[in-house]
Design an enzyme around this catalytic site. Structure first.
Site, PDB file in Angstrom:
ATOM      1  N   ARG A 172       0.825  -1.221   0.000  1.00  0.00           N
ATOM      2  CA  ARG A 172       0.000   0.000   0.000  1.00  0.00           C
ATOM      3  C   ARG A 172       0.854   1.264   0.000  1.00  0.00           C
ATOM      4  O   ARG A 172       0.460   2.290   0.562  1.00  0.00           O
ATOM      5  CB  ARG A 172      -0.985   0.027   1.165  1.00  0.00           C
ATOM      6  CG  ARG A 172      -1.759  -1.263   1.369  1.00  0.00           C
ATOM      7  CD  ARG A 172      -2.454  -1.744   0.121  1.00  0.00           C
ATOM      8  NE  ARG A 172      -3.143  -3.017   0.346  1.00  0.00           N
ATOM      9  CZ  ARG A 172      -3.739  -3.698  -0.621  1.00  0.00           C
ATOM     10  NH1 ARG A 172      -3.717  -3.269  -1.874  1.00  0.00           N
ATOM     11  NH2 ARG A 172      -4.349  -4.825  -0.372  1.00  0.00           N
ATOM     12  N   GLU A 295      -6.036 -12.010   8.246  1.00  0.00           N
ATOM     13  CA  GLU A 295      -5.720 -12.073   6.815  1.00  0.00           C
ATOM     14  C   GLU A 295      -4.617 -13.089   6.515  1.00  0.00           C
ATOM     15  O   GLU A 295      -3.665 -12.807   5.803  1.00  0.00           O
ATOM     16  CB  GLU A 295      -5.338 -10.676   6.300  1.00  0.00           C
ATOM     17  CG  GLU A 295      -6.453  -9.661   6.513  1.00  0.00           C
ATOM     18  CD  GLU A 295      -6.203  -8.303   5.878  1.00  0.00           C
ATOM     19  OE1 GLU A 295      -5.037  -7.898   5.769  1.00  0.00           O
ATOM     20  OE2 GLU A 295      -7.199  -7.671   5.499  1.00  0.00           O
ATOM     21  N   ASP A 369     -11.763  -1.064   8.095  1.00  0.00           N
ATOM     22  CA  ASP A 369     -10.430  -1.015   7.511  1.00  0.00           C
ATOM     23  C   ASP A 369     -10.079   0.310   6.840  1.00  0.00           C
ATOM     24  O   ASP A 369     -10.045   0.371   5.612  1.00  0.00           O
ATOM     25  CB  ASP A 369     -10.306  -2.148   6.482  1.00  0.00           C
ATOM     26  CG  ASP A 369      -8.875  -2.424   6.105  1.00  0.00           C
ATOM     27  OD1 ASP A 369      -7.992  -1.710   6.577  1.00  0.00           O
ATOM     28  OD2 ASP A 369      -8.651  -3.365   5.322  1.00  0.00           O
ATOM     29  N   GLU A 391      -4.460   3.319  15.567  1.00  0.00           N
ATOM     30  CA  GLU A 391      -3.713   3.166  14.316  1.00  0.00           C
ATOM     31  C   GLU A 391      -4.450   3.886  13.202  1.00  0.00           C
ATOM     32  O   GLU A 391      -5.624   3.606  12.935  1.00  0.00           O
ATOM     33  CB  GLU A 391      -3.555   1.675  13.974  1.00  0.00           C
ATOM     34  CG  GLU A 391      -2.827   1.434  12.652  1.00  0.00           C
ATOM     35  CD  GLU A 391      -2.580  -0.053  12.352  1.00  0.00           C
ATOM     36  OE1 GLU A 391      -2.504  -0.869  13.299  1.00  0.00           O
ATOM     37  OE2 GLU A 391      -2.477  -0.386  11.162  1.00  0.00           O
ATOM     38  N   GLU A 397      -4.414   4.252   0.823  1.00  0.00           N
ATOM     39  CA  GLU A 397      -4.880   3.030   0.163  1.00  0.00           C
ATOM     40  C   GLU A 397      -6.307   3.174  -0.356  1.00  0.00           C
ATOM     41  O   GLU A 397      -6.634   2.685  -1.431  1.00  0.00           O
ATOM     42  CB  GLU A 397      -4.793   1.863   1.154  1.00  0.00           C
ATOM     43  CG  GLU A 397      -5.371   0.570   0.635  1.00  0.00           C
ATOM     44  CD  GLU A 397      -5.298  -0.575   1.635  1.00  0.00           C
ATOM     45  OE1 GLU A 397      -4.796  -0.363   2.755  1.00  0.00           O
ATOM     46  OE2 GLU A 397      -5.746  -1.686   1.290  1.00  0.00           O
TER      47      GLU A 397
HETATM   48  O1  GCW Z   1      -6.276  -2.440   4.664  1.00  0.00           O
HETATM   49  C1  GCW Z   1      -5.702  -3.708   4.686  1.00  0.00           C
HETATM   50  C2  GCW Z   1      -4.716  -3.709   3.576  1.00  0.00           C
HETATM   51  C3  GCW Z   1      -3.635  -4.744   3.745  1.00  0.00           C
HETATM   52  C4  GCW Z   1      -3.014  -4.580   5.130  1.00  0.00           C
HETATM   53  C5  GCW Z   1      -4.110  -4.772   6.166  1.00  0.00           C
HETATM   54  C6  GCW Z   1      -3.598  -4.601   7.589  1.00  0.00           C
HETATM   55  C7  GCW Z   1      -0.764  -4.927   5.842  1.00  0.00           C
HETATM   56  O2  GCW Z   1      -5.382  -3.896   2.358  1.00  0.00           O
HETATM   57  O3  GCW Z   1      -2.701  -4.527   2.736  1.00  0.00           O
HETATM   58  O4  GCW Z   1      -1.957  -5.470   5.332  1.00  0.00           O
HETATM   59  O5  GCW Z   1      -5.102  -3.808   5.963  1.00  0.00           O
HETATM   60  O6  GCW Z   1      -3.778  -3.524   8.137  1.00  0.00           O
HETATM   61  O7  GCW Z   1      -3.025  -5.523   8.131  1.00  0.00           O
END
Ligand code: GCW
Length: 704
Positions: A172, A295, A369, A391, A397
């Site tokens: 990102r 993830e 997110d 955070e 992104e």
């Molecule tokens: O927003 C999402 C992103 C991922 C990222 C994830 C996270 C680092 O698409 O690329 O991974 O969040 O915050 O862990």
């Protein structure tokens, strides 16, 4: 630091004009700039170097002095840099207790019979921050002789999270390759590392996590510890500690163990030995950041252990060295049918009070997110016995990568000011994270960095403002987004009032414009798959349900929006009762978050008196027209901004305008295919049919 790294490639005449502008006297054109200098453009070559006296002996104080000599102009009085414990200052009765370990005081006082500008703090780093504060004050128009600044950071850990991979790519990241040249480290310390540390120190950033939370186990190998050590050495005099993201299964991949179970004694011993090894090279190493069971990343849940078990094991390994663990609450699982927005709370809330003292739980601003707008995360205020970090994402992104102008100050302050009501009115997210609500001693805030090897660091001039705003709010979360924007604009473009007003007005409407053209009224997560570039509200064929935009908007012929009330997922119940009550009723839910919490008919009556459908379209239209206005505004200051930055920004605004229209048209074409409704009179038809938008493909979009 060597001057050459701060060279501005332009003629003396331009430099002179620029620096005169900077003290607010002459309108004219800001000096040419490729953006490398950020908000720290040096005083022009001919300016009188101030008389700076350093009392004390440290590299940090010397750096502070160099900064002042390079940046202050027209100082009519000598500048004295020293730590507050200097006995020569005793008679001044300075309020040193207020300054803590990182605060500063800048004031004109009599020293040895001379009126002098004193810059002091309880530590060398405090003095350094004071020097930068004096420079900032002068660059934004203050009279040095009248300065009286006292300030201490409200948050202890002010962290940048790099999502940089060891191969040089940046997840990102839209500003080029990673700054860290892992290949030539530790032998070659690129001067740019120093410039980076300096820029961060100028704003009070004191912690850098070097590598991606999707971490490679290799970053814990002996070779990479040495490389990290070299960076730590560069950063140390600037008051910055390094941290590493760690992969939870590293004991298996790197250590050859059969398990990474946090309760296994061998695993615990492995981490302890690894921490000891790191601290032998980097005695002031900060600690670990962890993304676990999220993830696809490994974590304690793989062994039926809790997140607290995992975090505490790592915490025990770094505790003897005063290290900390930042454990992310960004978790959701494909195996969990619960509303994604609820999963982090469900998983973490029961663990309140179970984390070791040196663990902070790091929570994204919203429950999904980093979307252009999200309601604040329900975990804020819900774990009173756990230090909670916020955070934020600085890299854009979901807000147009590097090209769209989206000043994130308003996004950040919106969440910081959000009232969790956890302990009655005024229990803002800011108070949760600065520790004042619950009296937590460990406090922190993290921003996902937007820097790379691009000459201007962040991919565009205006993206620098997001780095700047994050850091200023990390120091003082009560600052206003407008004030920060103004401060940044003055240091970046000079003090011409017309330029500053124009730039700030563009900045202040920019984030809302992105919300309007990508996801108004509480819609979110409507982007295309993988690269997240451009619209894809129709996507519904991805393996995991919560990866599909259709999961989030739930649009059908009858209406649109995610029902998170009792009749739906009941995510509202995760908030404090006063907040939950408000959000449970569409009439009392802020319209900006309406469809996040409610599924409503297309003809729902909005506060404007119009139907939901008409208002939705109006938001999309407004998003596009705001970008057009930003273009006009930028055009209006063409002769006041250097050609290099003006032209790049103008090109980027043109991209943004085209893409805003694309987002609007694609989204409306899709909504119309679902609801069968016509556009309101006066609203232009999408330029293409839905099939065209669906057929767009961007395999090479950056940042993946
Ligand atoms: O927003 C999402 C992103 C991922 C990222 C994830 C996270 C680092 O698409 O690329 O991974 O969040 O915050 O862990």
């Amino acid at each position: 630091m060597e001057r050459r790294t701060w060279r501005i490639g332009t003629s003396m005449a331009c430099l002179l004009a620029g620096s005169l502008l900077a003290i607010g006297t002459m309108p004219g054109k800001a000096s040419a700039s490729d953006g490398y200098d950020l908000w720290l453009a040096p005083a022009h070559e001919g300016a009188a170097v101030p008389d700076v006296q350093v009392i004390g002996d440290s590299q940090t104080l010397q750096l502070a002095a160099t900064e002042l000599r390079r940046n202050l102009t027209g100082a009519k009085l000598p500048v004295v840099l020293t730590k507050a414990l200097n006995p020569a200052l005793a008679r001044l009765r300075l309020p040193t207790a207020e300054l803590g370990t990182e605060g500063y005081l800048v004031r004109t006082v009599m020293i040895a019979g001379r009126s002098s500008l004193l810059i002091t703090g309880n530590t060398d780093t405090g003095v350094l921050y004071g020097a930068f504060a004096a420079i900032r004050a002068q660059k934004t128009g203050a009279d040095l002789t009248k300065l009286d600044l006292i300030s201490a950071p409200r948050i202890k850990l002010r962290v940048l999270n790099h999502w940089d991979n060891l191969d040089g790519s940046v997840e990102r990241g839209y500003a080029g390759q990673s700054l860290w040249d892992w290949w030539t480290l530790p032998d070659f310390k690129d001067p740019r590392y120093t410039d980076y540390a300096r820029a961060n120190a100028s704003l009070g950033i004191n912690a850098i996590v070097l590598n991606n939370v999707n971490a490679s186990p290799l970053s814990l190998s002996a070779d990479y510890i040495a490389k990290t050590g070299a960076l730590a050495e560069v950063f140390r005099p600037w008051g910055i500690k390094v941290y590493l993201s760690v992969r939870f299964s590293a004991p298996i991949e790197l250590g050859g163990l059969k398990t990474a179970d946090p309760l296994d004694p061998e695993v615990q011993a492995w981490w302890k030995a690894k921490a000891d090894e790191i601290y032998r090279t980097i005695p002031d190493f900060g600690g670990f950041l962890v993304k676990a069971n999220s993830e696809g990343q490994p974590g304690p849940r793989d062994y039926q252990r809790s997140h607290a078990d995992g975090a505490n094991m790592l915490a025990a390994a770094v505790a003897p060295h005063n290290g900390i663990v930042m454990w992310r609450a960004f978790v959701y699982a494909e195996t969990d049918p619960e509303d994604r927005a609820k999963q982090a709370w469900s998983e973490f809330k029961p663990l309140d009070g179970k984390f070791a003292d040196n663990v902070l739980v790091q929570v994204k601003n919203g429950a999904i997110d980093f979307q252009p707008r999200e309601p604040f995360h329900p975990l804020f205020g819900a774990m009173p016995k756990t230090p909670m970090m916020l955070e934020l994402q600085i890299t854009k992104e979901y807000l147009g990568f590097s090209t769209h102008l989206a000043y994130l100050g308003p996004l950040y302050t919106e969440v910081l000011e959000a009232d969790t009501r956890a302990k009655g009115r005024g229990s803002t997210v800011a108070k949760v994270i600065d520790g004042s609500l619950e009296g937590s001693a460990l406090t922190g805030i993290a921003g996902v960095a937007n820097v790379g090897r691009d000459r201007d660091w962040s991919g565009s001039t205006f993206n620098q403002a997001n780095w700047y705003a994050f850091a200023r709010l990390a120091w003082d979360p009560s600052l206003s987004a407008t004030d920060i924007g103004r401060e940044w604009a003055r240091q970046t473009f000079g003090n011409d009032p017309h330029v500053v007003d124009t730039v700030v007005s563009m900045m202040m409407e920019s984030r809302e414009a992105v919300v309007d053209y990508t996801g108004p009224l509480g819609l979110a997560h409507l982007m295309a798959t993988g690269h997240h570039y451009g619209p894809g509200p129709w996507v519904n064929d991805l393996a995991r349900p919560e990866w599909n935009p259709t999961y989030y908007h739930k649009a059908d012929r009858g209406g649109i929006g995610f029902d998170r009330t009792r009749t739906g997922s009941n995510a509202v119940a995760q908030y404090a009762p006063q907040v939950a009550r408000k959000l449970a009723d569409p009439h009392t839910t802020p319209e900006s978050e309406l469809l996040w919490f409610h599924h409503l008919p297309w003809d729902w009556k909005m506060k404007s008196g119009q139907t939901l459908w008409h208002d939705l379209v109006a938001h999309y239209d407004r998003g596009v027209s705001t970008v057009a206005r930003m273009q006009q505004n930028w055009d209006s200051i063409k002769d006041k901004v250097d050609a290099e930055r003006w032209t790049k920004t103008a090109s980027y605004l043109a991209i943004q305008h085209r893409e805003a229209r694309w987002w609007r048209d694609a989204s409306l074409a899709y909504w119309m295919s679902v609801n069968g409704l016509p556009l309101p009179a006066g609203s232009p038809a999408p330029q293409h049919d839905l099939a065209w938008y669906k057929a767009q493909s961007f395999p090479l979009a950056p940042g993946q």
